[in-house]
Design an enzyme around this catalytic site. Structure first.
Site, short mmCIF file in Angstrom:
data_model
loop_
_atom_site.label_atom_id
_atom_site.label_comp_id
_atom_site.label_asym_id
_atom_site.label_seq_id
_atom_site.Cartn_x
_atom_site.Cartn_y
_atom_site.Cartn_z
CE LYS A 14 0.82 1.25 4.49
NZ LYS A 14 1.60 2.42 4.89
CG ASP A 149 -0.46 -0.03 8.47
OD1 ASP A 149 -1.40 0.75 8.75
OD2 ASP A 149 0.71 0.34 8.24
#
Ligand code: C5P
Length: 313
Positions: A14, A149
């Protein structure tokens, strides 16, 4: 009935398109409004049943990595992928010994959530191997217990994370973008960057949602997105690694539409254009050339926009 003995899961990296960081909460984490965006750099995690292994540890890890520097990847129980297997085993009572192989393309300790991605993939792979049958939302909840995350790579695409970053709401983002990532030889500790953030900004306000980011994403225009990229952790990362400021400037001067430190760094992300625009290739080449002249350790390019989360391959 076929017994599954090995499962491979592909999982994306990401970049944070917007990272707004609020004050430190009582639990030690910071309140965030974090726009996660999956990019086409993937790790592949293979989990294989190891019934003959008698050791105490549930999971034995190995890693490979092409050009990725693996020296920062722990191969013991502290690896987040091993902790993911342990958590699922504890929750279900179904855990049996496994070998976990991490084939890495995502930079290590680079602010691209590679370790979290591996944990998300390990959850999906062990769930399949052990026949747990957890739903996506149950896996998201388990992921949140492993790290802020970890849930996002289960979803992929684009999503805003609130709370400490783990509470996800998907965002509409029809655009397809092209990125160049400047990798740094040595990683940065996330906890250290947050600590530096507190030192530099002791009175941080509560993080706010950002309508301009949502509009830019909905438009699908690369230039609109480039204009609204922001990261509150950037100043802290630059304070710990002053050279990153020159890296960002070099990419911007070479024509990037936007540039920022990815997450807690030290990877720098450069938006070079619309992935489907033939003019993007020239901008990409200019940005890579400028970064190489700046002495950046390595550059990788990737696409984004609709990149799926964890996929069993
Ligand atoms: O959640 P995760 O384990 O990835 O976080 C790593 C470290 O980053 C935490 O120990 C904490 O120091 C910092 N962090 C934070 N606020 C967040 C997320 C992470 O301070 N919202």
């Amino acid at each position: 009935m076929t017994v599954i003995t090995t499962v491979t899961v592909r999982v994306p990296a990401k970049v944070n398109l917007r990272l707004a960081v609020g004050p430190r909460r009582e639990d030690g984490f910071h309140a965030l409004v974090n726009v996660f965006h999956a990019v086409s750099l993937f790790d592949e995690i293979t989990v294989t049943a190891a019934p003959a292994r008698q050791e105490a540890a549930l999971a034995a890890l190995t890693a490979s990595g092409g050009t990725v520097d693996l020296s920062g990847v722990p191969l013991d129980g502290t690896n987040l992928a091993a902790r993911a297997a342990e958590l699922l085993a504890r929750e279900t009572g179904r855990g049996t010994p496994v070998d976990i192989h991490l084939d890495k393309r995502i930079p290590v300790a680079g602010g691209m959530a590679g370790g979290s991605a591996d944990a998300a993939a390990a959850l999906v792979a062990c769930d399949r191997l052990w026949g747990c049958g957890f739903s996506r939302s149950e896996l998201l909840e388990l992921g949140a217990r492993l790290g802020s995350d970890v849930p996002f790579p289960l979803l992929g695409g684009t999503a805003v994370g609130t709370g400490r970053g783990e509470l996800l709401t998907p965002l509409e983002a029809p655009g397809r973008y092209r990125w160049v990532f400047a990798l740094a030889g040595e990683g940065l500790s996330t906890a250290r960057v947050f600590g530096e953030y507190d030192r530099l900004r002791p009175q941080a306000p509560e993080p706010e949602p950002c309508a301009a980011m949502e509009e830019a994403l909905a438009s699908g225009e690369a230039a609109a997105l480039g204009a609204v990229l922001t990261n509150d952790l950037e100043r802290a990362a630059l304070s710990l690694r002053p050279g990153l400021g020159r890296t960002l400037a070099a990419g911007r001067e070479a024509g990037a539409l936007g540039a920022l430190v990815s997450g807690s760094g030290p990877t720098c992300a450069f938006l070079v254009g619309d992935a489907d625009d033939p003019r993007t290739a020239a901008v990409e080449a200019e940005v890579v050339r400028a970064l190489e002249c700046r002495g950046v350790d390595a550059c990788v390019a990737a696409d984004s926009g609709g990149v799926p989360g964890t996929v069993v391959v």
